[in-house]
Design an enzyme around this catalytic site. Structure first.
Site, mmCIF file in Angstrom:
data_model
loop_
_atom_site.group_PDB
_atom_site.id
_atom_site.type_symbol
_atom_site.label_atom_id
_atom_site.label_comp_id
_atom_site.label_asym_id
_atom_site.label_seq_id
_atom_site.Cartn_x
_atom_site.Cartn_y
_atom_site.Cartn_z
ATOM 1 N N PRO A 127 16.084 68.623 3.708
ATOM 2 C CA PRO A 127 14.622 68.428 3.731
ATOM 3 C C PRO A 127 13.864 69.615 4.300
ATOM 4 O O PRO A 127 14.258 70.209 5.314
ATOM 5 C CB PRO A 127 14.454 67.189 4.607
ATOM 6 C CG PRO A 127 15.704 66.422 4.388
ATOM 7 C CD PRO A 127 16.789 67.461 4.281
ATOM 8 N N CYS A 128 12.734 69.918 3.625
ATOM 9 C CA CYS A 128 11.976 71.117 3.973
ATOM 10 C C CYS A 128 10.719 70.810 4.776
ATOM 11 O O CYS A 128 10.011 71.732 5.176
ATOM 12 C CB CYS A 128 11.575 71.861 2.700
ATOM 13 S SG CYS A 128 10.479 70.909 1.616
ATOM 14 N N ASN A 129 10.426 69.513 5.005
ATOM 15 C CA ASN A 129 9.138 69.135 5.611
ATOM 16 C C ASN A 129 8.800 69.936 6.857
ATOM 17 O O ASN A 129 7.663 70.388 7.046
ATOM 18 C CB ASN A 129 9.143 67.650 5.966
ATOM 19 C CG ASN A 129 9.596 66.770 4.820
ATOM 20 O OD1 ASN A 129 10.699 66.956 4.309
ATOM 21 N ND2 ASN A 129 8.770 65.820 4.415
ATOM 22 N N PHE A 158 9.964 72.819 7.753
ATOM 23 C CA PHE A 158 10.070 74.264 7.584
ATOM 24 C C PHE A 158 8.941 74.832 6.732
ATOM 25 O O PHE A 158 8.749 76.042 6.667
ATOM 26 C CB PHE A 158 11.415 74.631 6.952
ATOM 27 C CG PHE A 158 12.604 74.163 7.743
ATOM 28 C CD1 PHE A 158 12.831 74.642 9.018
ATOM 29 C CD2 PHE A 158 13.481 73.235 7.226
ATOM 30 C CE1 PHE A 158 13.921 74.214 9.757
ATOM 31 C CE2 PHE A 158 14.579 72.798 7.951
ATOM 32 C CZ PHE A 158 14.798 73.285 9.220
ATOM 33 N N SER A 159 8.206 73.961 6.057
ATOM 34 C CA SER A 159 7.134 74.406 5.179
ATOM 35 C C SER A 159 6.008 75.051 5.981
ATOM 36 O O SER A 159 5.727 74.672 7.119
ATOM 37 C CB SER A 159 6.584 73.213 4.389
ATOM 38 O OG SER A 159 5.458 73.606 3.641
#
Length: 365
Positions: A77-79, A81-82
């Protein structure tokens, strides 16, 4: 070669792996996949019927029950790191989930793995998040090659920049090299119209636009957005302090699309360059390089979310092709891997070698 995928989404990485395997003559045995989103796993089952697909929260799933594999992929999941949001990195709710990928790799010790995340991971926690992740995988005994891929350079009709980390088990004595682009760039118009989408194509439903949106779009030229200086006052958005470039932005038919997203309210659906409307999900899937026979399951917004969160399979295929050629001991044109700054030095440190500054434009054969 036995293969499995965590945080599998609708299967963009896996489709890329299969496309690459087919091109190089490798038999890929797809064993399993896991994701928490039921619509995404339904899509995965539809398109990869031989794989055992699990719909589960990875934090509660017995990873050691998964069959051993030779290769593994995961887009954790990138949440957190965005660049959009609080940028909490490994200190957020989703950032620590990469550790389950580390645990799965440690259990199976595959010959290789491919990890994917957003470009913003480079600056999360002031750069410490990616450093921690790289060290954790390196400590398992893997040679790592992280690189910021610009998928528009690899035949995808969309500007989409993602960090991919390719790991090869140390005992193989191999090192992955970043493949040089070998496909001509594709514009948004080429991606959507060449060849034309059949009327019977799945996930090709049109959105009914309000008259106000139609009028706003008609006042915008290709490439312009709702904050354009050329837009009449009555069609501008009354938003203070924010000038988000993708809001009601029409595509430029002669350039790759801007990044397709999986969520967002009005104005975020990607808009046609000549028709006053949002794209259909099939058109978004075209920009993501999914073939027309790749069926997405779920409601219209669920399908939009899956497409926007996916890895472009055409871009992934270029990475997997280079990986499979590396495993076969074959050479291919390549470019230096680099994330810039301290990461080049960090990777060299983890490999026990001297850091050499990367030159992005130089291609080796």
């Amino acid at each position: 070669m036995r293969f499995g995928e965590l945080f599998s989404g609708p299967g963009g990485l896996s489709l890329g792996a299969h496309l690459a395997a087919r091109e190089v003559g490798l038999k890929l045995k797809h064993l399993w996949a896991l994701d928490y989103d039921a619509d995404a796993t339904a899509t995965y089952k539809r398109n990869f019927p031989t794989a055992e697909v699990h719909t589960a929260d990875i934090r509660k799933f017995p990873l050691k029950s998964l069959p051993q594999v030779d290769g593994m992929a995961f887009g954790f999941p990138c949440n957190d790191f965005s660049l959009v949001g609080e940028h909490k990195g490994v200190n957020g709710n989703f950032g620590p989930l990469y550790k389950y990928c580390v645990a799965a790799v440690e259990h199976s010790m595959p010959k290789w793995f491919v990890a994917e995340n957003v470009g913003g991971i480079r600056s999360a926690n002031s750069g410490e998040a990616l450093e921690t992740i790289l060290r954790d995988f390196s400590d398992l005994g893997y040679s790592l090659t992280p690189h910021l891929f610009r998928f528009e350079d690899y035949g995808v009709g969309q500007r989409r920049h993602r960090v991919l980390i390719v790991g090869l088990r140390d005992d193989l004595g191999l090192r992955f090299e970043v493949p040089a682009p070998r496909k001509a760039p594709r514009t948004a118009k080429q991606a959507i119209e060449e060849p034309p989408i059949p009327a019977s194509a799945p996930n090709h439903e049109y959105t009914k636009q309000s008259q106000r949106v139609i009028e706003r779009l008609n006042a915008l030229a290709p490439g312009e957005n709702a904050f354009s200086n050329n837009l009449p006052e009555e069609h501008r958005l009354n938003v203070k302090g924010a000038r988000i470039s993708q809001i009601y932005r029409r595509l430029n038919p002669d350039q790759p699309s801007y990044t397709v997203t999986g969520s967002g309210g009005g104005g975020t659906h990607v808009y046609h360059w000549s028709e006053p409307r949002a794209l259909t999900n099939r058109e978004r899937a075209r920009l993501q390089s999914f073939p027309d026979d790749y069926v997405f399951e779920g409601g219209k917004e669920a399908v939009r979310r899956q497409i926007g969160m996916a890895v472009p399979p055409a871009g992934a295929a270029e990475v997997f092709r280079a990986l499979f050629l590396t495993l076969a001991g074959q050479r291919y044109p390549r470019v230096p891997a680099s994330l810039g700054g301290k990461y080049a030095g960090l990777v060299a440190e983890l490999r026990g070698e001297q850091s050499v500054p990367a030159q992005r434009t130089k291609v080796a054969s």
